[in-house]
Each structure stands twice: as C-alpha cells, then as structure tokens.
Design a protein around this motif. Structure first.
Motif, PDB file in Angstrom:
ATOM      1  N   ARG A   1      -7.659  -1.422  -2.475  1.00 16.60           N
ATOM      2  CA  ARG A   1      -7.732  -1.490  -1.008  1.00 16.60           C
ATOM      3  C   ARG A   1      -6.476  -0.873  -0.387  1.00 16.60           C
TER       4      ARG A   1
ATOM      5  N   PHE B   1      -8.551  -7.337  -6.318  1.00 27.86           N
ATOM      6  CA  PHE B   1      -7.923  -6.516  -5.289  1.00 27.86           C
ATOM      7  C   PHE B   1      -6.682  -5.858  -5.870  1.00 27.86           C
TER       8      PHE B   1
ATOM      9  N   ASN C   1       0.842  -1.205   0.000  1.00 28.66           N
ATOM     10  CA  ASN C   1       0.000   0.000   0.000  1.00 28.66           C
ATOM     11  C   ASN C   1       0.874   1.251   0.000  1.00 28.66           C
TER      12      ASN C   1
ATOM     13  N   GLY D   1     -12.199  -4.925   7.684  1.00 29.18           N
ATOM     14  CA  GLY D   1     -12.458  -5.670   6.466  1.00 29.18           C
ATOM     15  C   GLY D   1     -13.900  -6.115   6.334  1.00 29.18           C
TER      16      GLY D   1
ATOM     17  N   ILE E   1     -11.606  -3.527  -6.138  1.00 27.85           N
ATOM     18  CA  ILE E   1     -11.360  -2.850  -4.854  1.00 27.85           C
ATOM     19  C   ILE E   1      -9.892  -2.438  -4.793  1.00 27.85           C
TER      20      ILE E   1
ATOM     21  N   LEU F   1      -8.192  -7.688   5.902  1.00 24.80           N
ATOM     22  CA  LEU F   1      -9.057  -7.672   4.738  1.00 24.80           C
ATOM     23  C   LEU F   1     -10.348  -8.471   4.927  1.00 24.80           C
TER      24      LEU F   1
ATOM     25  N   GLY G   1     -15.072  -0.665   5.348  1.00 25.13           N
ATOM     26  CA  GLY G   1     -15.561  -2.036   5.382  1.00 25.13           C
ATOM     27  C   GLY G   1     -17.054  -2.129   5.655  1.00 25.13           C
TER      28      GLY G   1
ATOM     29  N   LEU H   1     -11.039   1.245  -0.824  1.00 24.94           N
ATOM     30  CA  LEU H   1     -11.351   0.794   0.532  1.00 24.94           C
ATOM     31  C   LEU H   1     -10.327   1.350   1.506  1.00 24.94           C
TER      32      LEU H   1
END
Length: 488
Positions: A279, A313, A169, A298, A277, A286, A253, A227
């Motif tokens: 995320r 994802f 991320n 999640g 998504i 998750l 979530g 997300l």
C-alpha cells in the motif's frame, strides 16, 4: 574543466581539496574531457527531454494546486568505490534490522520502554503509535518493514551519517532506474570504461520479498497488488513503475472489496482474492471504519481482514512511530539494545525542543541550527539558520515556544558536494543519498540508491519539490566482479 572550489570546508565527492580528481573518478573525468562545451549542452538537453517524453514527473502542491514537473537530472554521477558501498550496505542492514525489532517490540511487550532505553512518552505520545489498532498482531516474518528508504549525508570530513529514516511509504526507487536508463541512452561512452553493479535483477528480488509476506491464512499461491491513491498523488509515477516491473496489479481503493474479512479485487474474470497489499497510502486513509471516516482512498473492512490474518500490508500499519524525527535520536541505542552492536553509520547530533535545557540553548543559537518539524517531510516547515532572515528566525522561535514537542534541532553540517552541469557550466551542489533496503526472507540493499542534488546554487535542500534533482549512482565492482554492466 573544474576550477578548485572557493571553500575547502566541504567534502567534495569528485575532487580533492587541491582540485585534483579522486582516484575512483579518474576514468570518468578522462571521458568527460573528450566532450566540447556544445556537446555537453546538447547531451544535457537530450537527457531532460528523455524524462519529459517518458512522463517521469512529480507533483508540487502550492495553495492546494498541483503542478506537474519533470525531475531535473544532472549527468555527473555519484561514484562509490567497492569498500565504501560494503560499509554502507552493512550499516543499512544493521539499522533497519534494529528498527524492525523496535516496531515488533513496542507492539507486543515494549521491553525497550520497560528497560528505560526509550522514554515511555516518546512512544505513547507519538501520533503515529497505533497501540489500539496494531498491538498484539503477529505480522508475517515478524517483518514490519518491507521497504525502507534511509537518507544519508556526508559531513565536512567525508563521514557518512544517517539524516532520516523513511519506513512508511518511501518513494523514489523508480527514479533510480530512470536515472540509469537516461544515463545509458545519452552518455553511453561512460559505461565502456567502468565496471559497476547492475540494477537488472533488483526488482525481481523486490517481487520475491513481496510474496514472502504471505498472511497466516493464505494456503494458496498468494496474489499481491499495489494500492495507490491515484494519478493525482505526487509519487504516482513511482507506483506505476513498481507495479509494472514486479508484474502485480495497480489498484485504487474502489477496485477492492472486503467480504467476510477477506479482500477481493475486481478483475475481468470476476472477484479475485487478494493476499498481500503493497500500500502506498498512509495509515489515516487505509480503512474509513478504523481511521479517517471521510477517506475515499481506502477500503472499509481492511483492518478487520488484517487482524484476522487474511491479508498482509506492506509496509506495516503503525510504522510511523519508528521513523518520526524525534524517535530518530534513539536509533543508535536501539542498535545497541537489540543487536548488541555499535552503529556502523552514526546519526547527526539532535536536540529535543521539549527538553528545557536543550530548548533554551537552541533558542539562543537558532542562526546556527537546522530546525525540523517532527511530522513534516519534503523540506517543509524547516529552518536553516545560517541561510534564514531575522524574520524567519523569529517566526520559528515563536513556533518552538508554542509547540516545543513538535520540533527538533540539529547542527548545520557542511554537507558534501559534487559537481553539477547546469545552465552550460559546472558548479558545486550539495548532495545526499537515499538507500533502499528491501526485506523479505532475505534482506537486499539496492546497489547505490537515489542521489539527490540541490541544484539551486548554494541551497542545502535536495527535495525535488524544493528545486532539487537527481544523479545516477554508481557502485564500482571489486576485482573478482570486474566486468562492465551490460544492461539495467
């Protein structure tokens, strides 16, 4: 304005060793010479206030208490000539392609392990290797890495080296845009003399790359969401910015629901199907049915929908095995193995503390090394030997002896520096560069990236949570593209 720096051991981005200005900074220097000291102070304060007014903050956690801070900004940009950027762009595409091939390989046939290029234990004992959850899943485009953030440094010779790969991320892209926005608002004079690559269309490319990851069972126009863990996450500003700029919904979530292995989002028009998504929460949180059962961030059933090919994802689940600090040392061999090429941008030399001989040597030379916890980030649980006290060195010696597999060591590189204007004066600060690579059907590298600067004088740590700040990053255009940036 600039006195030659005291030490000639560091490569300086703007100044030659004799104190003269490098060729690609000369126009910038001429403009800066026109400002008085009071004008520079006023502009500096205006820039900081601009960040505050826009709510551009990050969260620092101490003793489980979060403190909101604005990102410190320094107005002297990092400027790159076109040929330098061309080399970086090629090097980033090469590296991320090899890392993606590695991820697809180890979650399918693991040929690189069978061929002995990467030791089996470095994969199978890696806490981020999710063999049970991910093995055999065919992700769209065979692309596990939608967005990579690759951290680069320059050594004392001015050679670029990869310091770290971020494939889970990576954050900070919003700061690239806000640095440019503030720079244009507060220092418009600089942009009249420079022809630099625009950031204008990059988020459109990013949105296209998101939609390229349509899952196998998506037979309609795909719907994508971002997300987020929520407003208390340290990178929440990043999440809000990217969702707004790409025109996709920002969800938590609690906004998502899985029914019959299909993901839905609650909207004012009722439940709508979600196909992709992006995320910004870690694997562990998750899906409480598969990972951390106590996760409130999640959505139960997400992994089942993922395995059925009903949702994608971004980034892929299990990517952490490839950006682990221990795996980093094998990336040059991955490039040779998968691409049959030599790395364009080299690594920093790395020593494994699990290796008895390397550990013995490192323990005798801790005062000269940088030691990192392979699972930590943000500048935490790290020893910078030349700047450490005897007590800190002794503490890390015990840590390494107790958990050698948890640590790596690297030589202390004389990181490149650039001038910074803080507290009404100029002084040299260490810098690095996070380059963002976006991958869909095409691969696109954001021109420039996020230049981070260690604003504490003498510090080597550029992370914002450890006192670092940001600079705008300019990539100069070549002759045929030579027209000034109009907007970003």
């Amino acid at each position: 304005m600039f006195k030659p720096y005291q030490s000639d051991r560091n490569f300086d981005e703007m100044l030659e060793k004799d104190g003269s200005t490098r060729a690609h900074y000369q126009d910038f220097h001429k403009v800066m010479d026109q400002f008085s000291e009071s004008e520079l102070r006023e502009k500096h304060e205006t820039a900081q206030l601009s960040f505050l007014r826009q709510g551009i903050t990050f969260t620092v956690y101490n003793d489980n208490v979060g403190t909101e801070r604005t990102m410190p900004f320094d107005f002297i940009p990092i400027i790159m000539p076109p040929e330098t950027w061309t080399m970086i762009e090629k090097g980033m595409k090469q590296r991320v392609e090899a890392l993606n091939m590695f991820l697809d390989d180890i979650y399918h046939n693991a040929e690189i392990v069978k061929d002995g290029v990467v030791p089996r234990e470095f994969v199978e004992q890696n806490p981020y290797y999710l063999k049970k959850q991910v093995t055999g899943i065919d992700v769209p485009l065979k692309n596990h890495i939608f967005l990579a953030g690759i951290d680069l440094i320059r050594d004392q010779e001015g050679t670029y080296r990869v310091l770290e790969d971020n494939l889970r991320n990576p954050s900070g892209m919003s700061y690239v845009y806000q640095n440019r926005y503030v720079m244009r608002q507060v220092y418009p004079e600089f942009f009249n003399r420079h022809s630099i690559h625009s950031l204008e269309h990059q988020l459109s490319h990013m949105h296209e790359a998101v939609l390229d990851h349509c899952p196998i069972n998506c037979l309609h126009e795909p719907r994508a969401v971002l997300l987020t863990p929520g407003m208390y996450n340290s990178a929440y500003y990043d999440h809000v910015f990217l969702a707004q700029q790409m025109g996709i919904e920002l969800v938590e979530g609690r906004d998502l629901h899985v029914r019959d292995n299909i993901v839905y989002v609650k909207t004012i028009r009722g439940m709508q199907r979600v196909d992709i998504i992006y995320r910004r929460i870690d694997d562990d949180f998750l899906d409480p049915q598969v990972f951390n059962k106590d996760s409130a961030l999640g959505v139960p059933g997400l992994m089942s929908a993922y395995k059925k090919g009903n949702v994608s994802f971004l980034n892929g689940v299990g990517n952490g095995v490839a950006d682990d600090k221990a795996m980093y040392a094998f990336v040059p061999e991955m490039i040779r193995y998968y691409l049959k090429e030599d790395p364009i941008i080299p690594n920093v030399d790395t020593y494994f503390m699990r290796n008895i001989e390397q550990r013995k040597w490192a323990l005798e030379n801790l005062d000269q090394l940088v030691v990192k916890n392979v699972g930590a980030s943000g500048g935490y649980d790290m020893l910078i030997g030349p700047h450490a006290t005897n007590e800190e060195i002794d503490r890390f010696r015990k840590k390494i002896e107790e958990e050698p597999h948890q640590y790596i060591a690297q030589p202390t590189i004389q990181l490149s520096r650039a001038p910074a204007f803080q507290d009404g004066r100029f002084y040299p600060c260490h810098v690095d560069l996070r380059v963002f690579v976006m991958r869909g059907k095409k691969t696109n590298v954001l021109p420039g990236g996020l230049s981070r600067v260690a604003l504490k004088e003498g510090s080597l740590v550029v992370n914002s949570s450890q006192g670092g700040g940001g600079k705008d990053t300019w990539v100069l255009k070549g002759g045929e593209d030579n027209h000034a940036e109009q907007s970003s």
